[in-house]
Design an enzyme around this catalytic site. Sequence first.
Site, PDB file in Angstrom:
ATOM      1  N   ASP A   1       2.761   4.667  -1.333  1.00  0.00           N
ATOM      2  CA  ASP A   1       1.554   5.219  -2.434  1.00  0.00           C
ATOM      3  C   ASP A   1       2.571   6.151  -3.187  1.00  0.00           C
ATOM      4  O   ASP A   1       3.472   7.095  -2.628  1.00  0.00           O
ATOM      5  CB  ASP A   1       0.673   6.027  -1.955  1.00  0.00           C
ATOM      6  CG  ASP A   1      -0.282   6.127  -3.069  1.00  0.00           C
ATOM      7  OD1 ASP A   1       0.071   6.755  -4.144  1.00  0.00           O
ATOM      8  OD2 ASP A   1      -1.552   5.930  -2.929  1.00  0.00           O
TER       9      ASP A   1
ATOM     10  N   ASN B   1     -11.080   2.323  -1.284  1.00  0.00           N
ATOM     11  CA  ASN B   1     -11.880   2.775  -2.375  1.00  0.00           C
ATOM     12  C   ASN B   1     -12.480   1.407  -3.065  1.00  0.00           C
ATOM     13  O   ASN B   1     -11.480   0.798  -3.623  1.00  0.00           O
ATOM     14  CB  ASN B   1     -11.067   3.673  -3.540  1.00  0.00           C
ATOM     15  CG  ASN B   1     -10.652   4.872  -2.934  1.00  0.00           C
ATOM     16  OD1 ASN B   1     -11.273   5.473  -2.239  1.00  0.00           O
ATOM     17  ND2 ASN B   1      -9.438   5.373  -3.233  1.00  0.00           N
TER      18      ASN B   1
ATOM     19  N   VAL C   1      -8.569   2.355  -8.361  1.00  0.00           N
ATOM     20  CA  VAL C   1      -7.886   2.471  -9.766  1.00  0.00           C
ATOM     21  C   VAL C   1      -7.181   1.145 -10.012  1.00  0.00           C
ATOM     22  O   VAL C   1      -7.254   0.631 -11.246  1.00  0.00           O
ATOM     23  CB  VAL C   1      -6.894   3.665  -9.838  1.00  0.00           C
ATOM     24  CG1 VAL C   1      -5.970   3.554 -10.830  1.00  0.00           C
ATOM     25  CG2 VAL C   1      -7.301   4.935  -9.491  1.00  0.00           C
TER      26      VAL C   1
ATOM     27  N   HIS D   1      -6.905  -3.031  -1.725  1.00  0.00           N
ATOM     28  CA  HIS D   1      -5.913  -2.316  -1.155  1.00  0.00           C
ATOM     29  C   HIS D   1      -6.463  -1.198  -0.225  1.00  0.00           C
ATOM     30  O   HIS D   1      -7.641  -0.797  -0.563  1.00  0.00           O
ATOM     31  CB  HIS D   1      -4.912  -1.962  -1.880  1.00  0.00           C
ATOM     32  CG  HIS D   1      -5.478  -0.826  -2.823  1.00  0.00           C
ATOM     33  ND1 HIS D   1      -6.150  -1.201  -3.926  1.00  0.00           N
ATOM     34  CD2 HIS D   1      -5.076   0.452  -3.039  1.00  0.00           C
ATOM     35  CE1 HIS D   1      -6.256   0.059  -4.652  1.00  0.00           C
ATOM     36  NE2 HIS D   1      -5.853   0.916  -4.316  1.00  0.00           N
TER      37      HIS D   1
ATOM     38  N   HIS E   1      -5.502   2.563   2.086  1.00  0.00           N
ATOM     39  CA  HIS E   1      -4.672   3.588   2.083  1.00  0.00           C
ATOM     40  C   HIS E   1      -4.408   4.044   3.516  1.00  0.00           C
ATOM     41  O   HIS E   1      -5.456   4.295   4.380  1.00  0.00           O
ATOM     42  CB  HIS E   1      -4.949   4.791   1.632  1.00  0.00           C
ATOM     43  CG  HIS E   1      -5.146   4.551  -0.059  1.00  0.00           C
ATOM     44  ND1 HIS E   1      -4.220   5.121  -0.905  1.00  0.00           N
ATOM     45  CD2 HIS E   1      -6.185   3.918  -0.811  1.00  0.00           C
ATOM     46  CE1 HIS E   1      -4.666   4.859  -2.174  1.00  0.00           C
ATOM     47  NE2 HIS E   1      -5.813   4.399  -2.103  1.00  0.00           N
TER      48      HIS E   1
END
Length: 138
Positions: free
Chosen positions: A31, A88, A96, A101, A103
């Site tokens: 990231d 998310n 976003v 995806h 994390h």
Amino acid sequence: MPNDDLFCKIAAGEESAHKVYESENVIAFLDINPVNPGHILITPKKHYNDLLAADDEILQEMILVTRKVAAGIILAFDEYDAFNLKLNNGRIAGQVIPHLHWHIIPRKSGDGLTQWPGKQYGEGEAEEVAEKIKNQLA
Ligand SMILES: [Zn+2]
């Protein structure tokens, strides 16, 4: 079908990323705004908007790659012995890039990342909420 989002471009090699692992279907890369160094994104090469849109097979591969990469992060850095796995899903949840995806966030004491606040259920509310969800899964 490829999209024009950043992760489709990374998968196609049109944008660069600091990849740490790549299989036929999944890539893992840094990231660019890490909570801690080694914060990794796991994403399928094929475009899916989010978790709910993804095939079972890709999700299975993603979680296996996640375990492999998370274990590697722990081995690579003395200061980490824990991590958060965070997805998310949807814009309001903080997604976003509209390409599935999640994390891997390596954790160390005092890194400033806090857990989400917990609320309390009212009288009988937990039973109602559980029932409502169960009805959709039957
Ligand atoms: Zn995409």
